[in-house]
Design an enzyme around this catalytic site. Structure first.
Site, mmCIF file in Angstrom:
data_model
loop_
_atom_site.group_PDB
_atom_site.id
_atom_site.type_symbol
_atom_site.label_atom_id
_atom_site.label_comp_id
_atom_site.label_asym_id
_atom_site.label_seq_id
_atom_site.Cartn_x
_atom_site.Cartn_y
_atom_site.Cartn_z
ATOM 1 N N GLU A 170 0.861 -1.198 0.000
ATOM 2 C CA GLU A 170 0.000 0.000 0.000
ATOM 3 C C GLU A 170 0.886 1.233 0.000
ATOM 4 O O GLU A 170 2.118 1.115 0.013
ATOM 5 C CB GLU A 170 -0.945 -0.022 1.205
ATOM 6 C CG GLU A 170 -2.029 -1.085 1.075
ATOM 7 C CD GLU A 170 -3.073 -1.011 2.171
ATOM 8 O OE1 GLU A 170 -3.444 0.103 2.570
ATOM 9 O OE2 GLU A 170 -3.502 -2.078 2.626
ATOM 10 N N HIS A 180 -8.490 9.668 3.738
ATOM 11 C CA HIS A 180 -8.160 8.585 2.801
ATOM 12 C C HIS A 180 -8.356 9.135 1.395
ATOM 13 O O HIS A 180 -9.382 9.750 1.111
ATOM 14 C CB HIS A 180 -9.058 7.367 3.036
ATOM 15 C CG HIS A 180 -8.512 6.130 2.389
ATOM 16 N ND1 HIS A 180 -8.499 5.956 1.031
ATOM 17 C CD2 HIS A 180 -7.929 5.019 2.914
ATOM 18 C CE1 HIS A 180 -7.940 4.780 0.747
ATOM 19 N NE2 HIS A 180 -7.579 4.201 1.877
ATOM 20 N N ARG A 195 -0.294 8.707 2.063
ATOM 21 C CA ARG A 195 -1.677 9.153 1.904
ATOM 22 C C ARG A 195 -1.886 10.661 1.882
ATOM 23 O O ARG A 195 -2.706 11.167 1.109
ATOM 24 C CB ARG A 195 -2.494 8.632 3.078
ATOM 25 C CG ARG A 195 -3.234 7.428 2.710
ATOM 26 C CD ARG A 195 -3.988 6.872 3.861
ATOM 27 N NE ARG A 195 -4.055 5.450 3.590
ATOM 28 C CZ ARG A 195 -4.459 4.559 4.441
ATOM 29 N NH1 ARG A 195 -4.825 4.917 5.650
ATOM 30 N NH2 ARG A 195 -4.508 3.295 4.111
ATOM 31 N N HIS A 232 -10.672 9.816 7.446
ATOM 32 C CA HIS A 232 -10.474 8.370 7.617
ATOM 33 C C HIS A 232 -9.947 7.993 8.997
ATOM 34 O O HIS A 232 -10.468 7.080 9.629
ATOM 35 C CB HIS A 232 -9.494 7.917 6.533
ATOM 36 C CG HIS A 232 -9.188 6.451 6.516
ATOM 37 N ND1 HIS A 232 -10.163 5.490 6.359
ATOM 38 C CD2 HIS A 232 -8.011 5.775 6.626
ATOM 39 C CE1 HIS A 232 -9.600 4.286 6.361
ATOM 40 N NE2 HIS A 232 -8.303 4.432 6.543
ATOM 41 N N ARG A 252 -0.245 8.675 9.230
ATOM 42 C CA ARG A 252 -0.076 7.229 9.469
ATOM 43 C C ARG A 252 0.277 6.473 8.186
ATOM 44 O O ARG A 252 -0.280 6.746 7.121
ATOM 45 C CB ARG A 252 -1.384 6.662 10.037
ATOM 46 C CG ARG A 252 -1.356 5.169 10.269
ATOM 47 C CD ARG A 252 -2.611 4.701 10.957
ATOM 48 N NE ARG A 252 -3.778 4.825 10.122
ATOM 49 C CZ ARG A 252 -4.198 3.889 9.264
ATOM 50 N NH1 ARG A 252 -3.522 2.765 9.124
ATOM 51 N NH2 ARG A 252 -5.281 4.084 8.552
HETATM 52 C C1 SIN Z 1 -7.256 0.785 2.959
HETATM 53 O O1 SIN Z 1 -7.555 -0.376 2.740
HETATM 54 O O2 SIN Z 1 -6.914 1.558 2.075
HETATM 55 C C2 SIN Z 1 -7.322 1.299 4.382
HETATM 56 C C3 SIN Z 1 -6.296 0.624 5.202
HETATM 57 C C4 SIN Z 1 -5.752 1.538 6.267
HETATM 58 O O3 SIN Z 1 -6.373 2.545 6.612
HETATM 59 O O4 SIN Z 1 -4.640 1.266 6.740
#
Ligand code: SIN
Length: 534
Positions: A116, A244, A290, A351, A386
């Site tokens: 991610e 998010h 993010r 988020h 985060r």
């Molecule tokens: C996501 O699946 O994008 C959210 C996961 C997260 O907030 O760490």
């Protein structure tokens, strides 16, 4: 008034609260867990899509570096060290060995890994696109079977009990600020119970529902933060609200999260003209941290006059997409978007709260015998932003370290747990229309004035609106019978004010807190829908 006595009272039944119940009960403590809904709904962790950091070829130093880099070099290093030191083991022993969570595996039975934003390698394990549900359904069943754990559903914490405020013994006024449990509303009967505990653990999750657009579940308005602040606990870093970057956004459709893992598996962010705008923003392009992605999207929306950008995952085969992201695929299809053939319309939404109730690495807050864990707490782990897929890990680690420290305290200490005053509540039924309208005003104020890009003028305006509202709500609160929606409202306005206050006091742009320079365009895009999805 009914009174319950226990070693540990846990407020919240998400991953942090339930893991704490597991660890504490295994160490011989009695635990009462209260949650406002039934166990299968309510908590944010239930709806986590992406995954959890775990890697059999583990490189702790690299993970530490990624967390610190994602935080814009603001993380509290000892908190990062604790996560990387204890995280692997917690996932292995609780999630893999004890609960046997069905994480995705290859044909040979080995765990699959995804990536991610902000991660330098593939180190996240997952269960399709419903990791939170896979973990919590196993954990809930397990917690319900533990002999010394009592789970009380339909119970909402009203206020924390402290020796100085609530004891029937007037001499307790002179004791140091100490938590001895909480008053809780039984939503089924409307009665108030006092739950008296040696340790009270706040695990109420985040605060996303104080914003118009959010990935958070209904009712997630920072209950733990508001309650802790009311009794004098320190709260910190509340300006760092993570948005998010990719939440499904289509006219007349509900909002829902489109996991960052979609980009981790090859999805690319494009604007309406089809340009991959992240290519020029960060070396990791669509997989930048993010805060950077969310702001880049925001600027695209402002400069192009659009209300969404798109994630294009059509480079992957339809079979792969349907197998890897069954839930996202189904939901998008329900709202007319076939993600195997067309890009997904997305925009940022509130988020995660990187700040919260100050706690040390053993969950201790600034109030004796009051703990905070998971998203409710702030150890400084995330600093100003985060790193993806560390929140579930933090829930496990903070629950474990806190339970271990609590058992030592409880074995060593003498606890003064007097009776507390009766709760008196008016009979008047609160007007739900007023509650709904006030809630709307809080959410739109936070969205428009305290969003992704902030300015001192707008923060000032937000503060004035919220302060006036706070006064109204306090009066309304004391004149009416307690209901769950009234408690939400009371805590929402308090949390919103705390966020505004923290943002106003910090002129430095860092991570998720970004203060506009000069005449930078700062409008937040118009929300498409008021309805939030589970
Ligand atoms: C996501 O699946 O994008 C959210 C996961 C997260 O907030 O760490």
């Amino acid at each position: 008034m009914d009174t319950i006595r226990t070693d540990c009272l846990v407020v919240g039944a998400g991953l942090a609260g339930c893991s704490y119940a597991h660890y504490a009960s295994r160490l011989g403590l009695s635990v009462v867990v209260i949650c406002s809904d039934d166990l299968s709904s309510g908590a944010n962790s239930q709806y986590a899509q992406g995954g959890i950091v775990f890697d059999t070829s583990y490189h702790p130093e690299q993970l530490k570096k990624d967390i610190i880099e994602a935080s814009d070099f603001t993380s509290n290093e000892p908190a990062v060290d604790a996560l990387v030191e204890h995280g692997q083991n917690a996932v292995q022993s609780l999630l893999l060995d004890e609960l046997d969570v069905p994480f995705d595996r290859d044909r040979g039975g080995e765990l699959k890994y995804t990536r991610e934003g902000g991660h330098s390698s593939k180190r996240i394990i997952f269960s399709k696109d419903v990791t939170g549900r896979a973990i919590l359904s196993n954990l809930h069943e397990y917690v319900l079977s533990l002999p010394n754990v009592t789970v009380l559903t339909g119970m909402v914490a009203v206020d924390l009990l402290t020796l100085s405020h609530n004891s029937v013994d007037p001499a307790d006024k002179y004791k140091p600020l100490t938590c001895i449990g909480a008053y809780a509303l039984d939503t089924k009967t409307g009665s108030i119970k006092a739950i008296i505990a040696k340790k009270t653990i706040l695990a109420t999750g985040g605060l996303g529902q104080i914003f118009q657009n959010t990935t958070n579940q209904p009712g997630v308005v920072g209950h733990g933060i508001a309650m802790a602040h009311r009794v004098g606990a320190r709260v910190i870093d509340l300006e760092y609200i993570q948005f998010h970057p990719t939440v499904f956004l289509k006219k007349n459709c509900p909002l829902f999260l489109v996991s960052e893992a979609v980009r981790g598996e090859g999805g690319t962010l494009v604007n309406a003209a089809g340009d991959s705008f992240m290519d020029t923003q960060h070396p990791r392009k669509s997989l930048a941290p993010r805060d950077i992605v969310a702001r880049a999207i925001h600027r695209q929306l402002i400069s192009n006059g659009d209300n969404c950008v798109y994630i294009d995952i059509t480079s992957r085969s339809p079979d792969f997409i349907k197998d890897r992201f069954p839930s996202i695929y189904e939901r998008c299809l329900n709202y007319g978007v076939d993600i195997t053939r067309e890009p997904i319309p997305v925009a940022p939404a509130a988020h995660y709260s990187c700040g919260g109730v100050y706690s040390d690495l053993n969950g201790r807050t600034s109030v004796a015998n009051l703990n905070a864990i998971g998203e409710t707490a702030c150890t400084g782990l995330h600093g100003a932003n985060r790193l993806a897929s560390t929140s579930l890990l933090e829930c496990l680690v903070s629950a474990k370290l806190t339970a271990e420290s609590d058992v030592d305290d409880i074995k060593a200490g003498l606890f003064h747990l007097p009776n507390v005053h009766e709760w008196h509540s008016p009979d008047e039924t609160p007007d739900e229309v007023l509650i709904r309208q006030d809630m709307k005003l809080i959410k739109s104020t936070m969205w428009n004035y305290v969003g992704l890009i902030r300015s001192s003028k707008r923060l000032h305006r937000a503060r004035r609106i919220l302060m006036e509202l706070d006064e109204e709500i306090s009066e309304f609160y004391s004149g009416n019978r307690l209901t769950s929606s009234l408690l939400n409202l009371r805590n929402a306005v308090k949390t919103a004010l705390l966020v505004v206050h923290a943002a106003s006091l910090n002129p430095a742009s860092k991570g998720c807190h970004y203060v506009a320079v000069d005449d930078e365009e700062i409008d937040m895009p118009e929300p498409e829908s008021e309805e939030m999805l589970k």
